[in-house]
Design a protein around this motif. Structure first.
Motif, PDB file in Angstrom:
ATOM      1  N   GLU A  47       0.833  -1.218   0.000  1.00  0.00           N
ATOM      2  CA  GLU A  47       0.000   0.000   0.000  1.00  0.00           C
ATOM      3  C   GLU A  47       0.859   1.255   0.000  1.00  0.00           C
ATOM      4  O   GLU A  47       0.475   2.266  -0.594  1.00  0.00           O
ATOM      5  CB  GLU A  47      -0.933  -0.012   1.206  1.00  0.00           C
ATOM      6  CG  GLU A  47      -2.040  -1.042   1.108  1.00  0.00           C
ATOM      7  CD  GLU A  47      -2.950  -1.061   2.325  1.00  0.00           C
ATOM      8  OE1 GLU A  47      -2.553  -0.464   3.367  1.00  0.00           O
ATOM      9  OE2 GLU A  47      -4.033  -1.653   2.254  1.00  0.00           O
ATOM     10  N   ALA A  48       2.036   1.200   0.658  1.00  0.00           N
ATOM     11  CA  ALA A  48       2.948   2.349   0.625  1.00  0.00           C
ATOM     12  C   ALA A  48       3.475   2.597  -0.785  1.00  0.00           C
ATOM     13  O   ALA A  48       3.838   3.726  -1.133  1.00  0.00           O
ATOM     14  CB  ALA A  48       4.105   2.117   1.587  1.00  0.00           C
ATOM     15  N   LEU A  49       3.491   1.548  -1.602  1.00  0.00           N
ATOM     16  CA  LEU A  49       3.906   1.678  -2.997  1.00  0.00           C
ATOM     17  C   LEU A  49       2.736   2.029  -3.910  1.00  0.00           C
ATOM     18  O   LEU A  49       2.866   1.972  -5.130  1.00  0.00           O
ATOM     19  CB  LEU A  49       4.538   0.361  -3.478  1.00  0.00           C
ATOM     20  CG  LEU A  49       5.879  -0.016  -2.856  1.00  0.00           C
ATOM     21  CD1 LEU A  49       6.273  -1.433  -3.238  1.00  0.00           C
ATOM     22  CD2 LEU A  49       6.964   0.962  -3.296  1.00  0.00           C
ATOM     23  N   ARG A  50       1.571   2.375  -3.297  1.00  0.00           N
ATOM     24  CA  ARG A  50       0.345   2.685  -4.026  1.00  0.00           C
ATOM     25  C   ARG A  50      -0.137   1.473  -4.814  1.00  0.00           C
ATOM     26  O   ARG A  50      -0.688   1.596  -5.907  1.00  0.00           O
ATOM     27  CB  ARG A  50       0.532   3.880  -4.970  1.00  0.00           C
ATOM     28  CG  ARG A  50       1.076   5.137  -4.305  1.00  0.00           C
ATOM     29  CD  ARG A  50       0.832   6.364  -5.159  1.00  0.00           C
ATOM     30  NE  ARG A  50       1.150   6.174  -6.566  1.00  0.00           N
ATOM     31  CZ  ARG A  50       2.357   6.293  -7.076  1.00  0.00           C
ATOM     32  NH1 ARG A  50       3.375   6.606  -6.296  1.00  0.00           N
ATOM     33  NH2 ARG A  50       2.557   6.115  -8.367  1.00  0.00           N
ATOM     34  N   GLY A  51       0.056   0.291  -4.238  1.00  0.00           N
ATOM     35  CA  GLY A  51      -0.371  -0.937  -4.893  1.00  0.00           C
ATOM     36  C   GLY A  51      -1.500  -1.612  -4.147  1.00  0.00           C
ATOM     37  O   GLY A  51      -2.030  -1.092  -3.166  1.00  0.00           O
ATOM     38  N   HIS A 101      -7.758   2.784  -3.102  1.00  0.00           N
ATOM     39  CA  HIS A 101      -8.628   3.067  -1.957  1.00  0.00           C
ATOM     40  C   HIS A 101     -10.008   3.521  -2.419  1.00  0.00           C
ATOM     41  O   HIS A 101     -11.036   3.101  -1.859  1.00  0.00           O
ATOM     42  CB  HIS A 101      -7.992   4.140  -1.078  1.00  0.00           C
ATOM     43  CG  HIS A 101      -8.858   4.587   0.063  1.00  0.00           C
ATOM     44  ND1 HIS A 101      -8.986   3.867   1.228  1.00  0.00           N
ATOM     45  CD2 HIS A 101      -9.664   5.677   0.201  1.00  0.00           C
ATOM     46  CE1 HIS A 101      -9.817   4.486   2.037  1.00  0.00           C
ATOM     47  NE2 HIS A 101     -10.246   5.587   1.449  1.00  0.00           N
ATOM     48  N   LEU A 102     -10.067   4.367  -3.442  1.00  0.00           N
ATOM     49  CA  LEU A 102     -11.355   4.861  -3.914  1.00  0.00           C
ATOM     50  C   LEU A 102     -12.192   3.752  -4.546  1.00  0.00           C
ATOM     51  O   LEU A 102     -13.412   3.707  -4.386  1.00  0.00           O
ATOM     52  CB  LEU A 102     -11.140   5.998  -4.914  1.00  0.00           C
ATOM     53  CG  LEU A 102     -10.561   7.295  -4.315  1.00  0.00           C
ATOM     54  CD1 LEU A 102     -10.247   8.290  -5.414  1.00  0.00           C
ATOM     55  CD2 LEU A 102     -11.533   7.896  -3.304  1.00  0.00           C
ATOM     56  N   VAL A 103     -11.537   2.846  -5.283  1.00  0.00           N
ATOM     57  CA  VAL A 103     -12.269   1.719  -5.865  1.00  0.00           C
ATOM     58  C   VAL A 103     -12.834   0.836  -4.762  1.00  0.00           C
ATOM     59  O   VAL A 103     -13.987   0.392  -4.815  1.00  0.00           O
ATOM     60  CB  VAL A 103     -11.355   0.908  -6.805  1.00  0.00           C
ATOM     61  CG1 VAL A 103     -12.016  -0.414  -7.185  1.00  0.00           C
ATOM     62  CG2 VAL A 103     -11.042   1.711  -8.059  1.00  0.00           C
TER      63      VAL A 103
END
Length: 680
Positions: A511-515, A664-666
């Motif tokens: 998640e820190a990698l925007r994954g 996160h939005l999805v």
């Protein structure tokens, strides 16, 4: 201009050499009779020993010598290559890494224990004798062996003047020649310039060596393997009479000529494999290779990436000024700068891309060690190794993948007996694969083991207090509980797993990698964990939108399409936020309500449809401004816990725009959809 530290260069090259040795050893595990692999491992050990001695890593050279000797015996057919020998040298290789990184540290009895293991692998006392350093040129056993024929060689060599400054120690080369047999050395000092012209860092001495040894010509070439392309070397095989005649002359202090004028005293020799004084062709090839590949420190690439990012921001500012101006010349220059900065950005991004093969190769050793530890038969399969990812992503994914692979082996794969009983092959398979999908790379860890037992999994989650008994959950929501802190289905704590730490760290890192992480599991057939990671963490193409008075960036790789939401449709969808998109309902989020802007909606709102994997959601915005080259900046510590945003960027006018976290939005949109469906 900065100069590289020779020791730092050696450490880098030693790390590459150790990786090559490890790869050769792991290949040898499956092909113990492959002579080419044995030779490759031997050459790697010899290279490491020689370069270590040249750079003053004496402990490394002495320890590596024992492993080299063991593989030399395998190469000569004296002992067979066994899995025990491979395991012993793999363990010794870890000690070699420690000797490279911390040569002056106290490593205790580790070296002695590893050498004892190595000696046991190649035959006990015989191995001890073989592992002893060859300090004596000719042993008694060697004199008694009639099958060994001694050859006499005359070796003349000189090194480039800058060789010592580059880390080459000629005394180390002479020591290696002495290790081969009886050796007589004479130094030629005739090229040394006068004292007032002498540079202390330059080498002006050449050597004339007479060597009597049981080794063949290849052993002599191995001594000069690192400097062969840049030096002057002449090797001649001479008869016994010529060697006896030449040796006393070399031991005289007077600089008399080696070859006498009398014809009777001229040494007889037969040339062996003509070696030119200067190997021009190999040198040219070496220079060509050097021109093709340049070693650059990673921090310099990071610094250059920062400069490119600042250039992109400045270019955005220039474009904004040009668009507000009527000066045609200014607009022309602005467009040219925009084109050049875009090309520079793309080139810079390519420089930072690294194939995932560099990541996957680390797991061969891990799987080998875990197979020995667990007693399972494991086959590692890698796919898509040429897929490229930003180097920062590679560095930060290493530890999460270790946890996932260990989990697949410990929890997923069955023992050989259980696999045979269930009709499977004895060997379990763990597959690491990578593929690119738009602006993301998907890395999957798949096993063909037992899969996840849903009933047992749910019972464990309920007993741990993660969910309420009977709480309705979808299959994907249930499997996502595996990433909850402290959650583990292991019956007992082992060296591999059971403490419930690791998987939650995996999720936080991704998640820190925007994954994002997806899990699919079929009982009795295996499980697959997929990591969806952005290709880069530096500069992305974004879609700049306005919500109220604020501007936000949506990663363009996640955008599927844009639609118009009329005021009538907006009012009609109140309470049920869905839009019909090609016969399917897609949930949407009103960012104006989510961000609490307190402003009225525009008359012509837009819906930006974004997706991650197979899930889609619409984002309602007031205005779509256009595409934007987005330089990603980290959020401050105060905003790290704001999950809606993954970063920020600076716009051309100096203001800040937040970057939306698509994953996160999805997830929020899908959760909203589920709640509405339950409500009726």
């Amino acid at each position: 201009m900065s100069t590289l530290d020779p020791v730092a260069v050696f450490r880098t090259e030693a790390a590459e050499c150790l990786e090559a040795i490890e790869a050769g050893l792991l290949d040898l595990t499956h092909q113990l009779d492959n002579k080419d692999l044995v030779d490759a491992v031997f050459r790697g050990l010899h290279t490491l020993k020689g370069s270590g001695a040249m750079f003053g890593f004496e402990a490394l050279a002495a320890f590596t010598h024992h492993c080299e000797t063991a593989f030399d015996r395998v190469r000569k057919g004296e002992v067979a290559a066994t899995s025990e020998l491979v395991a012993a040298v793999l363990a010794a290789q870890d000690h070699m890494r420690a000797l490279v990184d911390q040569p002056d540290a106290d490593h205790g009895d580790t070296g002695h224990k590893l050498l004892a293991q190595l000696q046991a692998a190649v035959g006990g006392k015989q191995a001890a004798a073989a592992a002893a350093p060859a300090a004596v040129p000719t042993t008694a056993a060697g004199r008694e062996a009639p099958a060994k024929k001694k050859n006499s060689w005359r070796i003349r060599f000189s090194l480039p003047a800058n060789s010592m400054a580059n880390g080459t120690n000629p005394l180390g080369l002479l020591d290696e020649l002495r290790d081969l047999g009886e050796c007589s050395v004479r130094a030629n000092t005739s090229a040394i310039p006068p004292l007032d012209e002498l540079a202390p860092t330059e080498l002006h001495i050449s050597w004339d060596v007479t060597l009597t040894s049981e080794q063949d010509r290849s052993a002599i070439d191995d001594v000069f393997i690192f400097v062969l392309d840049d030096m002057e070397l002449s090797v001649e095989e001479i008869s016994g009479t010529a060697a006896a005649t030449a040796a006393p002359v070399e031991e005289k202090a007077a600089p008399a000529p080696v070859v006498a004028t009398s014809a009777a005293a001229v040494p007889e020799f037969r040339p062996v494999e003509a070696v030119p004084a200067k190997r021009e062709a190999p040198a040219a090839v070496s220079q060509a290779k050097a021109a093709e590949n340049v070693r650059v420190p990673a921090e310099r690439l990071d610094e250059l990436m920062d400069r490119v990012g600042e250039l992109v921001i400045a270019q955005s500012r220039l474009s904004q000024l040009a668009s507000a101006s009527t000066d045609i010349a200014l607009r022309s220059v602005s467009e040219e700068i925009e084109r050049l900065s875009g090309e520079l950005r793309d080139t810079m991004m390519v420089l930072r891309m690294v194939p995932v093969a560099t990541l996957f190769s680390r797991f061969r050793r891990l799987v080998h060690d875990l197979a020995r530890e667990t007693g399972k038969v494991i086959e590692l399969v890698t796919e898509g190794e040429s897929t490229e990812v930003d180097k920062t992503v590679i560095e930060r994914l290493a530890d999460p993948l270790v946890h996932l692979v260990r989990n697949s082996i410990d929890h997923g794969l069955e023992t050989p007996a259980d696999r045979l009983a269930s009709g499977k092959t004895e060997a379990g398979t763990v597959t690491l694969s990578a593929r690119q999908a738009g602006g993301e790379v998907i890395i999957s860890i798949k096993d063909d083991g037992r899969g996840i037992n849903r009933e047992r999994f749910r019972a464990k989650a309920e007993s741990s207090g993660l969910i309420q008994p009977g709480q309705p959950l979808s299959d994907s929501e249930l499997l996502q509980l595996i990433f909850a802190p402290g959650f583990s289905t292991a019956a007992a704590i082992t060296n591999l797993s059971g403490r419930g730490v690791g998987m939650d760290v995996v999720k936080k890192t991704v998640e820190a990698l925007r994954g994002a992480i997806d899990i699919v599991s079929v009982p009795g057939q295996g499980s697959e964990v997929s990591l969806r990671i952005p290709l880069t963490l530096a500069i992305i193409d974004g879609l700049l939108v306005r919500v109220g008075s604020g501007r936000y960036v949506i990663p363009l790789s996640a955008v599927e399409e844009c639609l118009e939401l009329s005021l009538e449709e907006d009012l009609r969808s109140r309470g049920r936020s869905f839009i019909s998109l090609r016969d399917s309902l897609v949930p949407f989020l009103r960012l104006r309500d989510l961000f609490r802007t307190g402003t009225k909606p525009d008359v012509h709102q837009k819906v930006v449809v974004i997706s991650t994997g197979t899930e889609r959601v619409g984002l309602v915005v007031d205005q779509i401004i256009g595409d934007h080259q987005t330089v990603i900046k980290s959020m401050s510590k105060l905003h790290n816990n704001v999950a809606t945003f993954s970063g920020a960027t600076i716009l051309g006018d100096g203001s800040v725009a937040l970057i939306l976290d698509v994953g996160h939005l999805v997830a929020a949109g899908q959760q909203q959809e589920a709640q509405l469906r339950v409500a009726g």
